[in-house]
Design an enzyme around this catalytic site. Structure first.
Site, PDB file in Angstrom:
ATOM      1  N   ASP A   9      -9.040  -2.488  -5.898  1.00 12.11           N
ATOM      2  CA  ASP A   9      -8.990  -3.565  -4.901  1.00 12.11           C
ATOM      3  C   ASP A   9      -9.854  -3.260  -3.680  1.00 12.11           C
ATOM      4  OD1 ASP A   9      -7.555  -1.688  -3.444  1.00 12.11           O
ATOM      5  OD2 ASP A   9      -5.693  -2.843  -3.378  1.00 12.11           O
ATOM      6  N   SER A  66       0.812  -1.210   0.000  1.00 14.32           N
ATOM      7  CA  SER A  66       0.000   0.000   0.000  1.00 14.32           C
ATOM      8  C   SER A  66       0.853   1.272   0.000  1.00 14.32           C
ATOM      9  CB  SER A  66      -0.953  -0.031   1.201  1.00 14.32           C
ATOM     10  OG  SER A  66      -1.937   0.977   1.123  1.00 14.32           O
ATOM     11  N   HIS A 103      -7.648  -5.256  -0.883  1.00 15.96           N
ATOM     12  CA  HIS A 103      -6.453  -4.530  -0.478  1.00 15.96           C
ATOM     13  C   HIS A 103      -5.695  -5.205   0.671  1.00 15.96           C
ATOM     14  CE1 HIS A 103      -3.975  -0.949  -0.580  1.00 15.96           C
ATOM     15  NE2 HIS A 103      -4.110  -0.789   0.719  1.00 15.96           N
TER      16      HIS A 103
END
Length: 447
Positions: A367, A206, A402
């Protein structure tokens, strides 16, 4: 825009109170005299770089006043993120007051609430990014890099020797995390030495993606050639996310039925990292609409008006402070971008009335947290001069969200193939690898 879902946090209350040795500061049981004993297979040592919400945070309190009678004013250092006992109704007000930042538009920096000292524990240690709550032992709740770490350790990696962690204050953007870049460079060099002079793999998630990009842009070609083998990016938010606009506007409830996004917003919008993670001007057009009301459209070109109209002009100031760190020059090292797709992801906010009403969230591909264009933006580096011929592998995982990417078995196997099994990937530069079409051709590791 925190990465942890509240449904997982609730599970924390069911955990036993056992502790692992490493949380008690016990030394590793390995007693090797030679560096090569710790890395006999010459594996590339791994440094985990977490994302937004992916580091443990500790706080010390010495406040002269508090919001409520039940909010503590004094306390020695304690775990404040991820701490489930503090993330409950009523008590959440105390947590917000202790974690939020205050922006000074003269110094262009943020400060903690007076009487609050924040620190990020365990720099260099892998365990602090494997689990986000130090009390956790054997539950999925609070797990972060733990599945990948466990798989690597089972194959011969050694925690805190060839497996390291680089946590940081995720509330802040690169402009206020400059010491972290210095410390990360030293960690890379130290890990290279104690890992038998094997080049390092940065395994990022991320926000850890753009943080690693800023880091690599700071380094010379010679340094990267000597010390860095590759970057493995999981759900890299390389070009930001439209979800950041949503958080600034209405907050995010972290998937909780017990907490309100409008309550959590009081802390969330004070983080410069949220401003940094807004959509990148390199991938969103200036006239692209991000929010619309019955009388006005907000695009990339007039976001300053959006912040004025939501009553938080500091957000625009923080955005200006972080724009220099949205440079998209290639990192100049081999990159493996793995990301989910096919999950509804916020693209735009539609208000039937003004900004005081609740918007409808218009979604697109991604996502669930980061938009598809940001996740696969690493493809743009392929063939550029700054990339210096280093390969870009772009691999999409349909239906993986995610956070789920961190425990996806296919991802774990990919990492093991790359780092342990010495399998090579016949993927041409700039080719997005689609599992739905080609998984039978790819080392059979989907099976």
């Amino acid at each position: 825009m925190r990465i942890v879902q509240w449904t997982a946090i609730l599970l924390l209350f069911c955990l036993c109170d056992a502790r692992l040795d490493f949380w008690n500061g016990k030394e590793s049981t390995h007693n090797h005299n030679k560096v090569n004993d710790l890395n006999p297979n010459k594996f590339s040592p791994v440094i985990f770089i977490p994302g937004d919400g992916g580091s443990q945070v500790e706080a010390k309190l010495n406040k002269t006043s508090s919001l409520h009678y039940y909010c503590e004013k004094t306390a020695d250092f304690f775990n404040i993120w991820l701490n489930p006992k503090l993330l409950v109704p009523l008590v959440i007000d105390c947590w917000i007051d202790n974690v939020k930042l205050t922006y000074d538009n003269k110094t262009r920096t943020t400060q903690n609430t007076p009487g609050v000292t924040i620190r990020i524990p365990g720099f260099g240690r892998s365990e602090v990014v494997e689990w986000l709550d130090p009390s956790i032992t054997k539950s999925l709740a609070g797990a972060y890099f733990k599945d990948i770490a466990n798989a690597l350790v089972a194959k011969g990696y050694v925690r805190n020797v060839t497996l390291r962690g680089a946590p940081f204050d995720f509330r802040k953007a690169p402009n206020e995390n400059q010491q972290w870049f210095v410390d990360l460079k030293q960690l890379v060099e130290d890990t290279y030495t104690q890992g038998g002079e094997q080049r390092i793999t940065l395994l990022v998630h991320s926000m850890g993606g753009p943080m690693s990009l800023v880091f690599l842009q700071k380094q010379t070609k010679e340094w990267k050639d000597k010390y860095i083998a590759q970057v493995i990016s999981l759900a890299g938010a390389w070009a930001g996310s439209a979800k950041a606009i949503k958080v600034f506007a209405i907050g995010d409830d972290l998937g909780s039925f017990a907490l309100s996004g409008s309550v959590l917003r009081a802390e969330q919008i004070t983080s410069p990292s949220l401003a940094w993670l807004m959509p990148s001007p390199h991938f969103w057009k200036s006239n692209e609409v991000l929010a619309t009301t019955h009388t006005k459209q907000y695009t990339m070109s007039n976001l300053n008006e959006f912040f004025d109209d939501i009553g938080y002009p500091q957000g625009w100031d923080m955005r200006q402070d972080t724009l220099p760190f949205t440079d998209f020059t290639a990192p100049g090292v081999e990159v493996h971008c793995l990301y989910g797709e096919g999950m509804p992801t916020v693209e735009r906010l539609n208000y039937k009335g003004d900004l005081k009403t609740t918007p409808t969230l218009v979604t697109g591909d991604g996502d669930g947290t980061v938009n598809a264009r940001s996740l696969k933006s690493c493809e743009r580096w392929s063939g550029t001069k700054a990339q210096r011929g280093k390969t870009i592998h772009s691999i999409e995982l349909p239906g993986v969200d995610h956070m789920g990417i961190l425990s996806d078995k296919r991802v774990v196997e990919y990492v093991l193939d790359l780092l342990v099994r010495n399998k090579t990937y016949d993927i041409e530069e700039n080719e997005r690898y689609d599992y739905r079409r080609q998984h039978q051709l790819h080392h059979n590791w989907l099976n």
